[in-house]
Motif scaffolding. Structure first.
Motif, PDB file in Angstrom:
ATOM      1  N   ASP A 134     -80.550  50.756 -97.953  1.00 48.46           N
ATOM      2  CA  ASP A 134     -80.888  49.447 -97.394  1.00 48.46           C
ATOM      3  C   ASP A 134     -81.101  48.455 -98.528  1.00 48.46           C
ATOM      4  OD1 ASP A 134     -81.716  47.396 -95.800  1.00 48.46           O
ATOM      5  OD2 ASP A 134     -83.624  48.289 -95.224  1.00 48.46           O
ATOM      6  N   HIS A 164     -76.967  41.965 -96.809  1.00 45.10           N
ATOM      7  CA  HIS A 164     -78.093  41.411 -97.578  1.00 45.10           C
ATOM      8  C   HIS A 164     -78.257  42.218 -98.858  1.00 45.10           C
ATOM      9  CE1 HIS A 164     -81.390  44.417 -96.876  1.00 45.10           C
ATOM     10  NE2 HIS A 164     -80.773  44.646 -95.727  1.00 45.10           N
ATOM     11  N   ASP A 222     -75.134  46.907 -92.985  1.00 41.77           N
ATOM     12  CA  ASP A 222     -76.549  47.091 -93.306  1.00 41.77           C
ATOM     13  C   ASP A 222     -77.017  48.401 -92.672  1.00 41.77           C
ATOM     14  OD1 ASP A 222     -79.158  46.667 -94.090  1.00 41.77           O
ATOM     15  OD2 ASP A 222     -79.604  45.172 -92.533  1.00 41.77           O
TER      16      ASP A 222
HETATM   17 ZN    ZN Z   1     -81.292  46.144 -94.341  1.00 34.40          ZN
END
Ligand code: ZN
Length: 493
Positions: A301, A279, A361
């Protein structure tokens, strides 16, 4: 005959050897330390303002990724807009004010009632009480132009979730019969009113706009039993009532999953796709920390994961693997895995052609000696992951904090639910401790707070793992007995 066979065998062996070597070499040839670091620095830069959904910063990140794809010659998937799969979203700022006036009673928004569906409302009409508001309850009852008051559910199932589902049918039926609103009396031991309120009020929520809950001219209300007299009154005599609801704001917008692919080099295996996902969104701008920093850069992140997939795209576009590669940078992960959820529901390539999904991730890291893989032992590629990381002197461990349920908290789970084997590659962490919390969803998660020597090794481990899976002769799958094993059997049968 013999000689030729031997010769062929020898060639084959050489091919295998050089191939094994060249997988690592291709990485060295395509991605330099500086190039990787520059990706991370840009994606996590203040200029991108923490990549919230929706934001200008997130748009810029999407443009950056698609520009890189274009440079490398990554292909666009037909049916999409360039490298973009536009996801329709809506953000809903819930109603925050309103009243129901009936007889000498005034009921307040939140304390006594909540708008479950509909929009800002101003209504004056007579109400009728209709028991559960379904089936025989409506026989001989004139609801035309009236507000219908009923009990939640059907008297059998006690779960609020089921009640909510039943409401959809009730609303449809009542609308057809000419009713103008539905008020349901809510009394549940499973989910107290205070918790329900917390969920349906407060912060703006972003969701995929699937066209549901768009019944803007029909108010659906749940009423607490807090004011017992009022509830009793509503169940007895039919009289005039006025309802107002205010403060609700709905905004619609789109944001893309960035998608590209590279055709495999093997005439047969190229029909199978390995998905590489990360993401690219984060949580944006928030409360400033002690240093006055209010941009949540999301380096760990997930600028690092995003940069790793970009690096892999360059590598595979230059040196294709046997299987085809599908790169997806997801939007809306932080808002509830929204981009990946939309992707698996609207796949531009049939899901059963996707034989594996390697997601990347992280929340953070507290060890630079290891890679942590959520679901390391859950698919059949464990030795490949271990071997690939070892090439960069990193050990691999499985999720050390299963109670955090991290396997189910990133985009991989949406693929897993469909049956596609899908672990998540993560930065090395041995426990959910202070070293993680210091940066996890904090303004401190800046691009200059990370160890690039480790990250470069980490990125290359990911790339080598990816290549190994894409080149393995047998088809990867779930480990027998896994929670998603049956879903996999069903998908690929
Ligand atoms: Zn994440």
């Amino acid at each position: 005959m013999k000689k030729i066979t031997l010769l062929v065998l020898m060639f084959n062996m050489i091919a295998v050897l050089t191939f094994a070597q060249s997988d690592k070499k291709t990485i060295k040839k395509t991605i330099t330390y500086d190039e990787f670091k520059n990706h991370v620095y840009y994606i996590a830069s203040d200029e991108l303002e923490g990549r919230d959904l929706p934001s200008k910063g997130l748009e810029k990140a999407g443009e950056y990724i698609s520009n890189e794809f274009k440079k490398y010659g990554v292909k666009q998937v037909s049916g999409l807009t360039g490298y973009y799969q536009q996801v329709p979203f809506k953000s809903v700022e819930p109603a925050n004010k309103g009243s129901i006036v009936v007889g000498d009673k005034t009921l307040e928004y939140e304390k006594n009632f909540l708008l479950m569906d509909g929009s800002n409302t101003e209504l004056n009409a007579t109400y009728v009480y209709a028991n559960y508001g379904m089936g025989d309850d409506l026989k001989d009852l004139d609801v035309e132009g009236k507000i219908v008051v009923a009990l939640c559910g059907n008297g059998e199932d006690e779960s609020p979730r089921t009640w909510f589902g039943l409401s959809t049918d009730k609303k449809k039926d009542l609308k057809e019969k000419g009713a103008i609103a539905l008020i349901e009396i809510y009394q549940s031991a499973q989910l107290p009113w205070s918790m329900l309120t917390r969920y349906f009020t407060g912060n703006k929520r972003v969701m995929v706009d699937d066209g549901e809950g768009e019944d803007t001219d029909f108010a659906h209300i749940w009423l607490s039993t807090e004011d017992k007299q009022a509830v009793k009154m509503l169940q007895q005599k039919d009289q005039a009532m006025s309802i107002t609801v205010e403060g609700m704001k709905v905004e619609k917008f789109t944001s893309p999953n960035v998608v590209g692919w590279v055709e495999g080099s093997d005439p047969v295996l190229k029909n199978e796709f390995v998905v590489y996902g990360a993401h690219y969104d984060h949580v944006g701008i928030g409360e400033p920390n002690e240093e006055g920093d209010n941009i949540y850069n999301g380096t760990r992140d997930n600028a690092i994961g995003t940069s790793s997939v970009i690096s892999l795209a360059k590598n595979i576009a230059t040196y294709p693997t046997k299987r085809s590669a599908l790169f997806i940078l997801f939007t809306g992960e932080e808002k509830g895995l929204l981009g990946s959820s939309y992707f698996v529901e609207n796949p531009p390539i049939p899901l059963d052609k996707m034989v594996y999904c390697l997601n990347i991730d992280s929340g953070g890291y507290n060890s630079t000696e290891i890679v942590t893989v959520m679901g390391l032992y859950r698919t059949t590629v464990t030795p490949l992951i271990e071997k690939s990381c070892k090439k960069f002197k990193l050990k691999v461990i499985d999720d050390p904090a299963p109670e955090q349920n991290l396997f189910d908290r990133s985009d991989n789970v949406n693929f897993a639910k469909k049956g596609i084997p899908a672990p998540t590659f993560s930065l090395g962490y041995t426990a959910f401790d202070d070293a993680i919390f210091k940066y996890y969803h904090q303004a401190a998660d800046n691009p200059d707070s990370v160890d690039y020597d480790y990250l470069y090794k980490y990125c290359r481990s990911f790339m080598l793992t990816a290549r190994s899976i894409a080149n393995m002769p047998e088809k990867p799958f779930w480990t027998e007995g896994d929670k998603y094993y049956e879903a996999g059997v069903e998908l690929y049968k």
